[in-house]
Design a protein around this motif. Sequence first.
Motif, PDB file in Angstrom:
ATOM      1  N   VAL A 267       0.756  -1.086  -0.163  1.00 39.28           N
ATOM      2  CA  VAL A 267       0.001   0.011  -0.022  1.00 39.28           C
ATOM      3  C   VAL A 267       0.877   1.107   0.035  1.00 39.28           C
ATOM      4  O   VAL A 267       0.356   2.310  -0.425  1.00 39.28           O
ATOM      5  CB  VAL A 267      -0.743  -0.080   1.236  1.00 39.28           C
TER       6      VAL A 267
ATOM      7  N   GLY B 171      -8.378  -0.577  -2.258  1.00 35.12           N
ATOM      8  CA  GLY B 171      -9.674  -1.331  -1.872  1.00 35.12           C
ATOM      9  C   GLY B 171     -10.650  -1.036  -3.197  1.00 35.12           C
ATOM     10  O   GLY B 171     -11.182  -1.666  -3.709  1.00 35.12           O
TER      11      GLY B 171
ATOM     12  N   PRO C 296      -3.087   5.233   3.724  1.00 34.03           N
ATOM     13  CA  PRO C 296      -3.329   6.504   2.787  1.00 34.03           C
ATOM     14  C   PRO C 296      -4.354   7.409   3.557  1.00 34.03           C
ATOM     15  O   PRO C 296      -4.880   7.173   4.578  1.00 34.03           O
ATOM     16  CB  PRO C 296      -4.448   5.672   1.769  1.00 34.03           C
TER      17      PRO C 296
ATOM     18  N   CYS D 247     -12.511  -2.220   2.653  1.00 33.44           N
ATOM     19  CA  CYS D 247     -11.321  -2.848   2.225  1.00 33.44           C
ATOM     20  C   CYS D 247     -11.002  -3.831   3.099  1.00 33.44           C
ATOM     21  O   CYS D 247     -10.761  -4.971   2.785  1.00 33.44           O
ATOM     22  CB  CYS D 247     -10.239  -2.000   1.962  1.00 33.44           C
TER      23      CYS D 247
ATOM     24  N   CYS E 163      -8.783   4.124  -0.548  1.00 34.97           N
ATOM     25  CA  CYS E 163      -7.854   4.466  -1.602  1.00 34.97           C
ATOM     26  C   CYS E 163      -7.926   3.349  -2.696  1.00 34.97           C
ATOM     27  O   CYS E 163      -8.766   2.532  -2.638  1.00 34.97           O
ATOM     28  CB  CYS E 163      -6.575   4.347  -1.064  1.00 34.97           C
TER      29      CYS E 163
ATOM     30  N   CYS F 286      -9.631   1.344   6.383  1.00 37.60           N
ATOM     31  CA  CYS F 286     -11.109   1.619   6.209  1.00 37.60           C
ATOM     32  C   CYS F 286     -11.956   0.224   6.075  1.00 37.60           C
ATOM     33  O   CYS F 286     -11.215  -0.823   5.411  1.00 37.60           O
ATOM     34  CB  CYS F 286     -11.425   2.494   4.909  1.00 37.60           C
TER      35      CYS F 286
ATOM     36  N   SER G 107      -3.692  -4.808   2.571  1.00 34.86           N
ATOM     37  CA  SER G 107      -4.499  -3.722   2.886  1.00 34.86           C
ATOM     38  C   SER G 107      -3.962  -2.924   4.174  1.00 34.86           C
ATOM     39  O   SER G 107      -3.513  -3.592   4.981  1.00 34.86           O
ATOM     40  CB  SER G 107      -5.908  -4.040   2.975  1.00 34.86           C
TER      41      SER G 107
END
Lengths: 258, 145, 617
Positions: free
Chosen positions: C304, C525, C322, C482, C522, C479, C475
Amino acid sequence: MVRLTINGRVVQASEGEMLLSVIRRENIDVPAMCHHEAVEPFGACRLCVVEITRQEWDGWCDYVTSCLYPVADGLIVNTHAPKVNELRKTILDLFLARHPKCTEIIELAGEYGVTRTRYETVVDGDNCILCGLCARICDRMGFHAISTVGRGHGKEIAPPLRQAPPDCTGCLSCAMNCPTNFIEYKVKKGLLTIWDKKFELLTCNKCGKETITREFAVHLSEQRNIPPNYFDTCDACHRNELAAAMGRIAAWDREVQL
Amino acid sequence: MNHRFIVTPNLCTGCRTCELACSFTHAVDNVRGQTRIFPLDGGSKDLWIPVVCLQCDDAACVKSCLVDALRRNPGTGAIELNQEVCVKCMACVAACPFGCSLLDQQHNIVVKCDLCGGDPACAHFCPTKALQWLPIAPARARAAS
Amino acid sequence: MRLENIRQLKDLQKKYQAAEKRFQKKVLVCCGPGCLASGAQKISDQFKKVLKEKRIQGFSVEALKETGCHGFCEQGPLVIIEPEGTFYTKVKTKDVEEIIEKSVRHDETVTRLLYSPNGNGKKIKRYADIDFYRHQTRIALARLGKINQCDIKDYVADGGYQSLAKAITKMSGDEIIDEITKSGLRGRGGAGFSAGRKWATCKKIQSDIRYVICNGDEGDPGAFMDRAIMEGDPHAVLEGLAIAAYAVGSSRGYIYVREEYPLAVVNLQKAIEQAEQLGLLGDNILGSDFSFKISISRGAGAFVCGESSALMKSVAGEVGEPRAKYIRSVVKGLHDQPTVLNNVETLATVPVILDKGADWFCKTGTKKNTGTKAFSLVGKIRNTGLIEVAMGTTLRQIIYDIGGGIIDDRPFKAVQTGGPSGGCLPDSQLDLSVDFDSLTEAGSMMGSGGMIVMDDKTCMVDVAKYFLGFLVDESCGKCVPCREGLYQLHALTVKVSEGRATEADLEKMEKLSEMVIIGSLCGLGKSGPNPLLSTLRYFRDEYLAHIRDKRCPAGVCRELITYEINEKCTGCMACIAVCATHAITGKKGEIHILDQDKCTKCGACYAVCRYDAIDVS
Ligand SMILES: Cc1cc2nc3c(=O)[nH]c(=O)nc-3n(C[C@H](O)[C@H](O)[C@H](O)COP(=O)(O)O)c2cc1C
Ligand code: SF4
Ligand code: SF4
Ligand code: SF4
Ligand code: FES
């Protein structure tokens, strides 16, 4: 000042404000679990999602999290569009699968008509929804005692090295603001325990009531220049002291008048 | 701040109207809130002192708040506690030397006197004028007389 | 020595070129990641050793180049003799003397080491004649495999830093931006955003400080284009970044290098030092008032972190998570200042465009997708390696003409592009033009350039499961759609692969995918469900076979396959010896019996049977 439309109503907002605060001011109920005004918006829970569009977008619309979307002139917002409701339901459903025993989640999911999860229940799912509020608030208080560790599905909240965090002062701000009351702490025999760290609680020199931890009080005196003796007495006894002091003057007044 | 509370203890009968007025004014979801004013025993017979936040200039509560939830309203002069920002750390409750930052136990929030936005209900409803909210100049004049 | 003006740079180039011309021959030893893994360093050392012993007229150790990746990793270690372009494959240390004797001292060839397509005995001498190279067009990778990995002399001799010099002395920032915009250069990091437009936006923002960053995080499994460039031609990256900085008005740049690429860090660092010594980086470059410093930032080891906002947080020393980008990072990026972020390949292309012009660049590729794109071609394909093709080349050309088709001539099943954010395309899409827009339309993505070819023995449910599993771990977990959504999508693919799913589950997957796409914060996801959706779109039958018939057509999903012993069994007892659960019984010389209840489907018996007596179904 900007003018935007929320659920058909034209409302005013000031430049730089986020959509969620305007929505709340309008008394529209939009769930938000990772938001707190003391800290920067984060965008983790995604429950505050709304549909936005503009006249010139020709019917095209976007889905954004209102907690960190800045207001703008001419924005048309729908807080309960079908896709928005579906996304909220899906999120609550995913929460329900991960945190099957969490009463706050069960209740909110119920409001959105989700009573049983459609997904695979996570067997050892605890009640932390990883909103990050505890760590962010701790940072905001200036302590940086806890943080998220790891990533992906195995992410969790923990102090460094999973040991009693040296920077924690036992102010309890993390526990007080956890949306699912997941953070445990214990008060017993004048001792507060949180994150496996024990703190001495100050007691009122008049009535013996427990107030804040010694470490927190020391931090406040040193960093914020508050006379240490202010912390010797609890709030109720402070008020009584003030009443007594004013009472002495009043009684003296009375004598003079007589 | 061009107004001040003027307390005349010998007029106070301990009727607790101020407390009720405060509590109703600060109701949360239609449930009475924690009163911010306390008519307390003044130490002699029939002597009552209404204790309320003095909105100190260099206030301990403001200094103690690490998240800036307490700010002075320049219009009314009141130090207001922004409920949305407060993280309930109890620093201000512990720090106020007059005990005027309080925990509203019923609603689990921290509260303090906000001067009701400029027209304090306590003073407004005080039947004996033991508690008054008066402009500073006349108060001086009164003191001089 | 510090270069004070463009004249001095031109003189230096001439000097270095003259030095090169002293040699009648050059020996290029590929020291790219693939060849190093197969022992290239030893080959190079052997060359040096033997050359020290033998003195050869018109040749010296300086004419031995340890180059970056030449591309045909499959055949490594590679050694190339110039000017003939003789191409030696799978070279061993014991071959070195013979190569020197025949090809360096004389003009002969060691036929034994030449490449032979399909192993049919026909040998090809020059690499330019090999199909693998013949169909490629190289711009970003042009210098790779030709010059010393990080020697500024070679780079300057080859015309390096002339574009930067031209930019600083003859062009304004806006002119450069116009030229790059006109060239149609789109970001090679995945999203394909116009580089010129990104620079123009950054330049327009009022600010005293601006940053430029090169994204060398390259997290897609199997991809190594950016690594090859950073290791093999680091000066091209520096030059591209410096031009970007000059164009937008920045004086501070960072190169974010993936944690797993230590050699790239070393080479880039060396290159920065070399360039600073010559005054091509640092204060008052080439005597102008343009100053630019580059630092290397080591990656945090997470996929990520390649995402722009996570990358910028990581560069700033924070956790690489993110943030929502309702305000884009070109406007508010690193330390909240306007920031240009470009991929390695994008930046390495920039100097070439300034040198040869936008019009020249536009001649390659298609109208909206100009130029070339590098790919790492891997999987069940004959010629694996690093390639660069003109945009608009078809998948078929890449897989069959360059890649030489599927190993063992098995049927082609799918090609995966775009890494974990991309998708799988079936044979019906083989004539698809490879460009940003066509791939996206077909349900995949250009991504940063991974290309994995799959044959009929690959199960598409398994592929989707693999990529989802990768993303569940990678991930950032910030969030919910995701973190939890991909987890549940993965759980559903597991359910399919184990034969426990129903057709309603497929619908559930599609619904949930849509929600993950619109709900995630982001790009990870937002594109995470792509591998699943593309396989559902093109290989639905395969999912249905798992669900309805409890059958994995490719014979991959463990829970759905059975091993059976057929009459070819000679009773050798090999399988009995390896079966950990004692599921196989029988006497020597008699057909063995497999107890299905005890079988855990580990496949050990299948692996050891020399008589083809174990059936998989
Ligand atoms: C999850 C995720 C991972 C990414 N990884 C990379 C990467 O490894 N390398 C890269 O260049 N871009 C990566 N990107 C794309 C970058 O965000 C960004 O778009 C790109 O670096 C911009 O450069 P370009 O315009 O030159 O392509 C990634 C994006 C996402 C969402
Ligand atoms: S412990 Fe509570 S506040 Fe902290 S991340 Fe978990 S749910 Fe949020
Ligand atoms: S309790 Fe609330 S208002 Fe008081 S110091 Fe803490 S955060 Fe500030
Ligand atoms: S989409 Fe995934 S990777 Fe991106 S912010 Fe959300 S959890 Fe993190
Ligand atoms: S409150 Fe906006 S994403 Fe959680």
